[in-house]
Design a protein around this motif. Structure first.
Motif, PDB file in Angstrom:
ATOM      1  N   LYS A  98     -30.506  38.748 -22.986  1.00 13.37           N
ATOM      2  CA  LYS A  98     -29.729  38.389 -24.186  1.00 13.37           C
ATOM      3  C   LYS A  98     -30.495  38.595 -25.494  1.00 13.37           C
ATOM      4  O   LYS A  98     -29.928  38.429 -26.572  1.00 13.37           O
ATOM      5  N   LYS A  99     -31.764  38.968 -25.392  1.00  9.00           N
ATOM      6  CA  LYS A  99     -32.571  39.138 -26.609  1.00  9.00           C
ATOM      7  C   LYS A  99     -32.374  40.527 -27.210  1.00  9.00           C
ATOM      8  O   LYS A  99     -32.266  41.510 -26.489  1.00  9.00           O
ATOM      9  N   PRO A 100     -32.349  40.595 -28.548  1.00 11.00           N
ATOM     10  CA  PRO A 100     -32.274  41.914 -29.189  1.00 11.00           C
ATOM     11  C   PRO A 100     -33.453  42.773 -28.748  1.00 11.00           C
ATOM     12  O   PRO A 100     -34.558  42.271 -28.555  1.00 11.00           O
ATOM     13  N   ASN A 101     -33.202  44.066 -28.591  1.00  8.81           N
ATOM     14  CA  ASN A 101     -34.228  44.972 -28.086  1.00  8.81           C
ATOM     15  C   ASN A 101     -34.295  46.188 -28.997  1.00  8.81           C
ATOM     16  O   ASN A 101     -33.274  46.815 -29.277  1.00  8.81           O
ATOM     17  N   SER A 102     -35.505  46.523 -29.446  1.00  9.00           N
ATOM     18  CA  SER A 102     -35.671  47.636 -30.376  1.00  9.00           C
ATOM     19  C   SER A 102     -35.794  48.988 -29.679  1.00  9.00           C
ATOM     20  O   SER A 102     -35.868  50.021 -30.355  1.00  9.00           O
ATOM     21  N   ALA A 103     -35.808  49.020 -28.364  1.00 12.51           N
ATOM     22  CA  ALA A 103     -35.869  50.305 -27.653  1.00 12.51           C
ATOM     23  C   ALA A 103     -34.645  51.133 -28.028  1.00 12.51           C
ATOM     24  O   ALA A 103     -33.549  50.595 -28.217  1.00 12.51           O
ATOM     25  N   PRO A 104     -34.811  52.455 -28.161  1.00 12.33           N
ATOM     26  CA  PRO A 104     -33.689  53.311 -28.569  1.00 12.33           C
ATOM     27  C   PRO A 104     -32.425  53.133 -27.722  1.00 12.33           C
ATOM     28  O   PRO A 104     -31.314  53.214 -28.254  1.00 12.33           O
ATOM     29  N   LEU A 105     -32.582  52.850 -26.454  1.00  7.72           N
ATOM     30  CA  LEU A 105     -31.441  52.653 -25.567  1.00  7.72           C
ATOM     31  C   LEU A 105     -30.528  51.518 -26.031  1.00  7.72           C
ATOM     32  O   LEU A 105     -29.319  51.563 -25.840  1.00  7.72           O
ATOM     33  N   PHE A 106     -31.125  50.520 -26.666  1.00  4.60           N
ATOM     34  CA  PHE A 106     -30.375  49.319 -27.048  1.00  4.60           C
ATOM     35  C   PHE A 106     -30.030  49.267 -28.530  1.00  4.60           C
ATOM     36  O   PHE A 106     -29.134  48.516 -28.920  1.00  4.60           O
ATOM     37  N   GLY A 107     -30.743  49.996 -29.368  1.00  3.44           N
ATOM     38  CA  GLY A 107     -30.437  50.046 -30.797  1.00  3.44           C
ATOM     39  C   GLY A 107     -30.396  48.686 -31.472  1.00  3.44           C
ATOM     40  O   GLY A 107     -29.536  48.432 -32.302  1.00  3.44           O
ATOM     41  N   GLY A 108     -31.320  47.804 -31.091  1.00  2.00           N
ATOM     42  CA  GLY A 108     -31.377  46.487 -31.708  1.00  2.00           C
ATOM     43  C   GLY A 108     -30.491  45.447 -31.044  1.00  2.00           C
ATOM     44  O   GLY A 108     -30.560  44.269 -31.361  1.00  2.00           O
ATOM     45  N   LYS A 109     -29.642  45.870 -30.140  1.00  2.00           N
ATOM     46  CA  LYS A 109     -28.792  44.931 -29.410  1.00  2.00           C
ATOM     47  C   LYS A 109     -29.483  44.540 -28.108  1.00  2.00           C
ATOM     48  O   LYS A 109     -30.529  45.065 -27.763  1.00  2.00           O
ATOM     49  N   SER A 110     -28.880  43.641 -27.381  1.00  2.00           N
ATOM     50  CA  SER A 110     -29.477  43.179 -26.130  1.00  2.00           C
ATOM     51  C   SER A 110     -29.089  44.088 -24.965  1.00  2.00           C
ATOM     52  O   SER A 110     -28.110  44.851 -25.042  1.00  2.00           O
ATOM     53  N   ALA A 111     -29.834  43.956 -23.884  1.00  2.00           N
ATOM     54  CA  ALA A 111     -29.492  44.678 -22.656  1.00  2.00           C
ATOM     55  C   ALA A 111     -28.119  44.236 -22.160  1.00  2.00           C
ATOM     56  O   ALA A 111     -27.334  45.051 -21.664  1.00  2.00           O
ATOM     57  N   LEU A 112     -27.817  42.958 -22.316  1.00  2.00           N
ATOM     58  CA  LEU A 112     -26.507  42.466 -21.889  1.00  2.00           C
ATOM     59  C   LEU A 112     -25.399  43.135 -22.692  1.00  2.00           C
ATOM     60  O   LEU A 112     -24.372  43.525 -22.131  1.00  2.00           O
ATOM     61  N   ASP A 113     -25.602  43.307 -24.001  1.00  2.00           N
ATOM     62  CA  ASP A 113     -24.614  44.017 -24.815  1.00  2.00           C
ATOM     63  C   ASP A 113     -24.361  45.408 -24.239  1.00  2.00           C
ATOM     64  O   ASP A 113     -23.217  45.851 -24.142  1.00  2.00           O
ATOM     65  N   ARG A 114     -25.429  46.088 -23.846  1.00  2.00           N
ATOM     66  CA  ARG A 114     -25.291  47.431 -23.261  1.00  2.00           C
ATOM     67  C   ARG A 114     -24.540  47.348 -21.935  1.00  2.00           C
ATOM     68  O   ARG A 114     -23.627  48.119 -21.672  1.00  2.00           O
ATOM     69  N   MET A 115     -24.919  46.393 -21.078  1.00  2.00           N
ATOM     70  CA  MET A 115     -24.276  46.263 -19.775  1.00  2.00           C
ATOM     71  C   MET A 115     -22.797  45.915 -19.901  1.00  2.00           C
ATOM     72  O   MET A 115     -21.984  46.294 -19.061  1.00  2.00           O
ATOM     73  N   LEU A 116     -22.445  45.211 -20.962  1.00  2.00           N
ATOM     74  CA  LEU A 116     -21.054  44.811 -21.164  1.00  2.00           C
ATOM     75  C   LEU A 116     -20.195  45.938 -21.737  1.00  2.00           C
ATOM     76  O   LEU A 116     -19.027  45.730 -22.051  1.00  2.00           O
ATOM     77  N   GLY A 117     -20.781  47.135 -21.858  1.00  2.00           N
ATOM     78  CA  GLY A 117     -20.000  48.304 -22.256  1.00  2.00           C
ATOM     79  C   GLY A 117     -18.894  48.583 -21.244  1.00  2.00           C
ATOM     80  O   GLY A 117     -17.905  49.236 -21.554  1.00  2.00           O
ATOM     81  N   GLY A 118     -19.076  48.075 -20.032  1.00  2.00           N
ATOM     82  CA  GLY A 118     -18.034  48.159 -19.023  1.00  2.00           C
ATOM     83  C   GLY A 118     -18.138  49.319 -18.062  1.00  2.00           C
ATOM     84  O   GLY A 118     -17.429  49.356 -17.063  1.00  2.00           O
ATOM     85  N   ASN A 119     -18.999  50.277 -18.343  1.00  2.00           N
ATOM     86  CA  ASN A 119     -19.139  51.440 -17.464  1.00  2.00           C
ATOM     87  C   ASN A 119     -20.313  51.264 -16.512  1.00  2.00           C
ATOM     88  O   ASN A 119     -21.322  50.655 -16.877  1.00  2.00           O
ATOM     89  N   VAL A 120     -20.193  51.828 -15.326  1.00  2.00           N
ATOM     90  CA  VAL A 120     -21.318  51.804 -14.386  1.00  2.00           C
ATOM     91  C   VAL A 120     -22.533  52.457 -15.045  1.00  2.00           C
ATOM     92  O   VAL A 120     -23.664  52.012 -14.854  1.00  2.00           O
ATOM     93  N   ALA A 121     -22.294  53.480 -15.850  1.00  2.00           N
ATOM     94  CA  ALA A 121     -23.392  54.184 -16.520  1.00  2.00           C
ATOM     95  C   ALA A 121     -24.220  53.243 -17.403  1.00  2.00           C
ATOM     96  O   ALA A 121     -25.426  53.450 -17.569  1.00  2.00           O
ATOM     97  N   ASP A 122     -23.604  52.212 -17.961  1.00  2.00           N
ATOM     98  CA  ASP A 122     -24.340  51.242 -18.778  1.00  2.00           C
ATOM     99  C   ASP A 122     -25.325  50.455 -17.908  1.00  2.00           C
ATOM    100  O   ASP A 122     -26.444  50.180 -18.311  1.00  2.00           O
ATOM    101  N   LEU A 123     -24.882  50.099 -16.713  1.00  2.00           N
ATOM    102  CA  LEU A 123     -25.762  49.392 -15.778  1.00  2.00           C
ATOM    103  C   LEU A 123     -26.885  50.306 -15.310  1.00  2.00           C
ATOM    104  O   LEU A 123     -28.046  49.892 -15.212  1.00  2.00           O
ATOM    105  N   VAL A 124     -26.548  51.560 -15.037  1.00  3.50           N
ATOM    106  CA  VAL A 124     -27.544  52.539 -14.611  1.00  3.50           C
ATOM    107  C   VAL A 124     -28.620  52.694 -15.694  1.00  3.50           C
ATOM    108  O   VAL A 124     -29.813  52.711 -15.394  1.00  3.50           O
ATOM    109  N   ALA A 125     -28.199  52.795 -16.936  1.00  2.81           N
ATOM    110  CA  ALA A 125     -29.144  52.995 -18.036  1.00  2.81           C
ATOM    111  C   ALA A 125     -30.133  51.834 -18.139  1.00  2.81           C
ATOM    112  O   ALA A 125     -31.338  52.049 -18.300  1.00  2.81           O
ATOM    113  N   VAL A 126     -29.652  50.609 -18.036  1.00  5.53           N
ATOM    114  CA  VAL A 126     -30.533  49.439 -18.116  1.00  5.53           C
ATOM    115  C   VAL A 126     -31.465  49.415 -16.908  1.00  5.53           C
ATOM    116  O   VAL A 126     -32.658  49.164 -17.044  1.00  5.53           O
TER     117      VAL A 126
END
Length: 138
Positions: A98-126
């Motif tokens: 849930k913490k903001p992440n500065s890695a390019p993959l997350f763009g300042g948002k959290s890993a959970l924000d990325r995972m909640l994109g809804g696509n399997v690809a979001d889970l794969v990326a994390v």
């Protein structure tokens, strides 16, 4: 003798229902540890209907999940395991998603924000990001 060994292998392979139940039990424990609400849990599971979701939650042994949901569970369990390896303190590992992440993959948002994109690809990326961080294959 070899046929006996093969028969034992076939008998010991878990059924789809057993895999589904085990995966859901693990998922709901992870969701609890990560402090996820029902809506977030449903997105991570691939957006099942509300009644289906609550049936899975109350009776995981009755579920026989589709391949997509099993794949999602596999990635989530892998993400959880990678976090436990990278951050051995359980509270830190659980908070990381849930913490903001500065890695390019997350763009300042959290890993959970990325995972909640809804696509399997979001889970794969994390999952790949965490595997790369711990020196595994990306």
């Amino acid at each position: 003798m070899q046929s006996t060994a093969n028969a034992a292998k076939l008998q010991s392979k878990p059924s789809s229902r057993e895999l589904s139940a085990a995966g859901l039990r693990a998922f709901f424990n992870i969701a609890r540890d990560w402090g996820l609400n029902a809506d977030a849990q449903m997105v991570l599971l691939g957006a099942p209907g509300r009644s289906t979701f609550f049936k899975w939650k109350s009776a995981p042994e009755s579920a026989d999940l589709k391949r997509d949901t099993l794949e999602r569970l596999s990635y989530i369990l892998g993400i959880y395991k990678a976090l436990q390896i990278l951050l051995p303190a359980a509270d830190a590992a659980d908070a990381w998603v849930k913490k903001p992440n500065s890695a390019p993959l997350f763009g300042g948002k959290s890993a959970l924000d990325r995972m909640l994109g809804g696509n399997v690809a979001d889970l794969v990326a994390v999952r790949q990001y965490l595997d790369a961080r711990r020196g595994g294959w990306a």
